[in-house]
Design an enzyme around this catalytic site. Structure first.
Site, PDB file in Angstrom:
ATOM      1  N   SER A 114      12.185 -57.800  32.929  1.00  0.00           N
ATOM      2  CA  SER A 114      12.713 -57.353  31.557  1.00  0.00           C
ATOM      3  C   SER A 114      12.089 -57.976  30.396  1.00  0.00           C
ATOM      4  CB  SER A 114      14.162 -57.141  31.467  1.00  0.00           C
ATOM      5  OG  SER A 114      14.582 -56.703  30.519  1.00  0.00           O
ATOM      6  N   HIS A 115      12.748 -58.640  29.519  1.00  0.00           N
ATOM      7  CA  HIS A 115      12.385 -59.374  28.277  1.00  0.00           C
ATOM      8  C   HIS A 115      11.777 -60.623  28.637  1.00  0.00           C
ATOM      9  CE1 HIS A 115      16.521 -60.411  29.249  1.00  0.00           C
ATOM     10  NE2 HIS A 115      16.449 -61.409  28.610  1.00  0.00           N
ATOM     11  N   ASP A 278      11.103 -53.629  25.147  1.00  0.00           N
ATOM     12  CA  ASP A 278      10.914 -55.029  25.701  1.00  0.00           C
ATOM     13  C   ASP A 278      10.035 -54.663  26.853  1.00  0.00           C
ATOM     14  OD1 ASP A 278      12.601 -53.482  27.426  1.00  0.00           O
ATOM     15  OD2 ASP A 278      13.857 -55.185  28.095  1.00  0.00           O
ATOM     16  N   ASP A 280      10.085 -54.045  30.016  1.00  0.00           N
ATOM     17  CA  ASP A 280      10.352 -52.931  31.059  1.00  0.00           C
ATOM     18  C   ASP A 280      10.893 -51.627  30.288  1.00  0.00           C
ATOM     19  OD1 ASP A 280      12.826 -54.005  30.813  1.00  0.00           O
ATOM     20  OD2 ASP A 280      13.665 -53.555  32.705  1.00  0.00           O
ATOM     21  N   ASP A 282      13.553 -50.902  28.572  1.00  0.00           N
ATOM     22  CA  ASP A 282      15.108 -50.339  28.421  1.00  0.00           C
ATOM     23  C   ASP A 282      15.559 -51.044  27.178  1.00  0.00           C
ATOM     24  OD1 ASP A 282      15.084 -52.876  29.406  1.00  0.00           O
ATOM     25  OD2 ASP A 282      16.293 -52.750  31.081  1.00  0.00           O
ATOM     26  N   ARG A 283      15.259 -51.822  26.781  1.00  0.00           N
ATOM     27  CA  ARG A 283      15.765 -52.375  25.352  1.00  0.00           C
ATOM     28  C   ARG A 283      15.199 -51.586  24.036  1.00  0.00           C
ATOM     29  NH1 ARG A 283      17.624 -58.607  25.559  1.00  0.00           N
ATOM     30  NH2 ARG A 283      18.285 -58.640  27.661  1.00  0.00           N
ATOM     31  N   LYS A 377      19.878 -48.387  30.666  1.00  0.00           N
ATOM     32  CA  LYS A 377      19.625 -48.440  29.114  1.00  0.00           C
ATOM     33  C   LYS A 377      18.180 -47.749  29.082  1.00  0.00           C
ATOM     34  CE  LYS A 377      18.939 -53.074  28.669  1.00  0.00           C
ATOM     35  NZ  LYS A 377      19.328 -53.973  29.948  1.00  0.00           N
TER      36      LYS A 377
HETATM   37  C1  G16 Z   1      19.867 -57.453  31.308  1.00  0.00           C
HETATM   38  C2  G16 Z   1      21.122 -56.367  31.474  1.00  0.00           C
HETATM   39  C3  G16 Z   1      22.061 -56.326  30.266  1.00  0.00           C
HETATM   40  C4  G16 Z   1      22.552 -57.427  29.835  1.00  0.00           C
HETATM   41  C5  G16 Z   1      21.472 -58.465  29.361  1.00  0.00           C
HETATM   42  C6  G16 Z   1      21.786 -59.739  29.049  1.00  0.00           C
HETATM   43  O1  G16 Z   1      19.182 -56.713  30.429  1.00  0.00           O
HETATM   44  O2  G16 Z   1      20.804 -55.352  32.220  1.00  0.00           O
HETATM   45  O3  G16 Z   1      22.858 -55.308  30.700  1.00  0.00           O
HETATM   46  O4  G16 Z   1      23.319 -57.229  28.605  1.00  0.00           O
HETATM   47  O5  G16 Z   1      20.506 -58.583  30.803  1.00  0.00           O
HETATM   48  O6  G16 Z   1      22.373 -60.402  29.888  1.00  0.00           O
HETATM   49  P1  G16 Z   1      22.681 -62.039  30.105  1.00  0.00           P
HETATM   50  O7  G16 Z   1      23.473 -62.359  28.694  1.00  0.00           O
HETATM   51  O8  G16 Z   1      23.466 -62.135  31.148  1.00  0.00           O
HETATM   52  O9  G16 Z   1      21.330 -62.702  30.072  1.00  0.00           O
HETATM   53  P2  G16 Z   1      17.554 -56.815  30.673  1.00  0.00           P
HETATM   54  O10 G16 Z   1      17.074 -56.042  29.545  1.00  0.00           O
HETATM   55  O11 G16 Z   1      17.379 -58.001  30.775  1.00  0.00           O
HETATM   56  O12 G16 Z   1      17.363 -56.148  32.028  1.00  0.00           O
END
Ligand code: G16
Length: 542
Positions: A114-115, A278, A280, A282-283, A377
């Site tokens: 992801s990010h 981001d 992937d 989704d953000r 998302k």
């Molecule tokens: C993931 C989850 C999200 C979550 C985020 C932050 O996002 O899919 O639901 O809000 O991590 O999580 P944490 O606070 O535990 O780091 P992504 O975009 O990284 O897949």
């Protein structure tokens, strides 16, 4: 036909999926058998997939191509009938979710951290999504972890995986590999949900847009939709070529990592509408000309205006937000006369509510917004919904946000992250808070008094499952909140997140950190952040 090899292996003890799949440093994933063990543990945790379809794709980060090829050979050896793989091994997370749903696949494997940063020194990740297109629920991820601790062998087809750069079908053992256009299905879905003509008219009237793809997966999607289909000029999408190391940047669309976009949007001659996504896809980050929109406010404004887009013209069944997300959307839901659900952090918790038709829209403070169109998302979806609304209202983002605050009041909101702190210190801090919960009520932060303090627990209204220890919450008498939790997506040490929120009905144009100053001081003192972590200031403030 190539023989199936059964390769002996020994377990790794650290393959516990976090908030969203297994995320580790590339150097960890590059260990012999590491990815194979986890992929086999996924397959071992599933039942009834023989002959069925698997969707496979990733965000293109370093290791993506190698692991795609390994996963193809393992899917063939484990008896899948067909794999739909994005060309070049690419699928954004929301596009993968849609492909799973549209093609009635058994499930999907998404390669992404992801990010998190990419490249040889960066992070990599693998997650499994179920047949509804959403991240596997905890009962599956728990099973994957349990099986990863006892695995003794994995199955893999001997021989090379087929070319994944050319569209079309090929055979791999007894399985069909179909290489699909990663953008086509997703773009068709967006054209169904949104009024592209209305957005085109706004462009013709002079609406200007900048989309920063952060050298990550959304570049090809954004160029196809914003530039080719909607006609925004070339160059509207910047950093639009996906790179294995994201150009050395951190592909996290926030005010720190998308600072250039922020500065442009705050300048007098910036475009009308700015956005970023981001690693992937989704953000999303939304910034109007001289108006930053917090993810929590974005969710509230989208809920209040979604009916202006054709896909949501019938109104919303309900909405949901993760617990640390501000309560701005709650007031919109109350006005609309629909229910607002509060879930733990992690998109997987929205899946049951969406599947049961209890909600249409949901979102998180961590720059995630989505709807029942997929089960992830969706960054570009949020951008298009915003553009559809802006085009229909013929208003600026700033005017819309200001009008919303005047109407509903404003939830001042900020998140302070302390990244890569010592894990033991972070766990000690959380334990001390938990142990001290009974003594917190009655304490004062400026004029505000703590009325209740607890550790958030969630009871899923659809499947009845319970999830505990999801964040320490301090509630204040004026509706303000301070929340502490440890991130479940980091790959080094621990990341402490402190979420601070204060509601103001009338005084809506203060500087955020000033408006929250009493609460921030109280939050830092109560958790003894400086003493316990050695950090005087957060590493990221969003
Ligand atoms: C993931 C989850 C999200 C979550 C985020 C932050 O996002 O899919 O639901 O809000 O991590 O999580 P944490 O606070 O535990 O780091 P992504 O975009 O990284 O897949």
């Amino acid at each position: 036909m190539s023989p199936i090899l059964t390769v002996a292996t020994t377990p790794f003890s650290d393959q516990k999926p976090g908030t969203s799949g297994l995320r580790k440093k590339v150097t960890v994933f590059a260990q012999p058998h590491y990815a194979e063990n986890f992929i086999q543990s996924i397959f071992n945790a599933l039942e009834g997939y023989a002959g069925k379809t698997l969707v496979l794709g990733g965000d293109g980060r370093f290791l993506n191509r190698e692991v795609i090829k390994t996963a193809l050979r393992m899917a063939a050896a484990n008896g899948f009938g067909r794999v739909l793989v994005g060309r070049g091994g690419i699928l954004s997370t929301p596009a993968a979710s849609h492909v799973i749903r549209k093609h009635g696949a058994f499930g999907g494997i998404i390669l992404s951290a992801s990010h998190n940063p990419g490249g040889p020194e960066g992070d990599f990740g693998i997650k499994y999504n179920a047949g509804n297109g959403g991240p596997a629920p905890e009962k599956i991820t728990d099973r994957i972890f349990a099986l990863s601790k006892t695995i003794t062998a994995y199955k893999i087809l001997d021989g090379a995986a087929p070319d994944i750069d050319r569209l079309g079908e090929k055979k791999l053992g007894g399985m069909v590999v179909e290489v699909i256009d990663p953008v086509a299905d997703y773009q068709a879905l967006m054209e169904q949900l949104f009024d592209f003509d209305v957005i085109r008219s706004a462009r013709q009237r002079g609406l200007t847009v900048r989309f920063d793809a952060m050298s990550a997966v959304t570049g090809p999607y954004a160029k196809a939709i914003l530039e080719d289909a909607l006609g925004f000029p070339r160059g509207t999408v910047v950093n639009g070529t996906p790179l294995p190391d994201f150009g050395g940047h951190h592909p996290d669309p926030n005010l720190v990592h998308a600072k250039d976009l922020y500065e442009l949007m705050m300048s007098a001659d910036g475009p009308d509408f700015g956005a970023a996504s981001d690693g992937d896809g989704d953000r999303n980050l939304i910034i109007g000309k001289q108006q930053f929109v917090t993810p929590s406010d974005s969710l509230a404004l989208l809920a209040a205006n979604a009916h202006l887009a054709p896909g949501y013209g019938k109104g919303l069944a309900g909405v949901a937000r993760s617990m640390p997300t501000s309560g701005a959307v709650d007031r919109v839901a109350a006005r609309l006369g629909i229910k607002c659900y509060e879930t733990p952090t992690g998109w997987k918790f929205f899946g049951n509510l969406l599947d049961a038709g209890l909600i249409t829209l949901c979102g998180e403070e961590s720059a995630g917004t989505g709807s029942n169109h997929v089960r992830e998302k969706d960054g570009l979806w949020a951008v298009l919904l915003w553009l559809n609304i802006v085009a229909r209202r013929q208003d600026s983002v700033r005017a819309m946000v200001q009008a919303h605050w005047r109407d509903y009041g404003r939830n001042y909101y900020s998140r302070h992250d302390y990244e890569e702190v010592d894990a033991e210190a972070a766990n000690g801090l959380m334990k001390a808070l938990r142990d001290g919960l009974p003594g917190l009520a009655g304490r004062k932060a400026g004029a505000m008094t703590v009325t209740a303090a607890d550790d958030f627990a969630y009871h899923d209204p659809v499947d009845g499952s319970d999830t505990g220890q999801q964040g320490i919450r301090l509630h204040f008498d004026d509706g303000s909140r301070v929340i502490y939790r440890l991130s479940g997506t980091g790959t080094a040490g621990a990341t402490l997140r402190v979420y601070i929120e204060k509601f103001e009905q009338h005084d809506i144009n203060q500087e955020t950190q000033k408006a929250l100053a009493d609460l921030i001081r109280f939050a830092n003192g109560t958790a003894e952040i400086a003493r316990r972590t050695g950090r005087k200031t957060p590493s990221v403030i969003t």
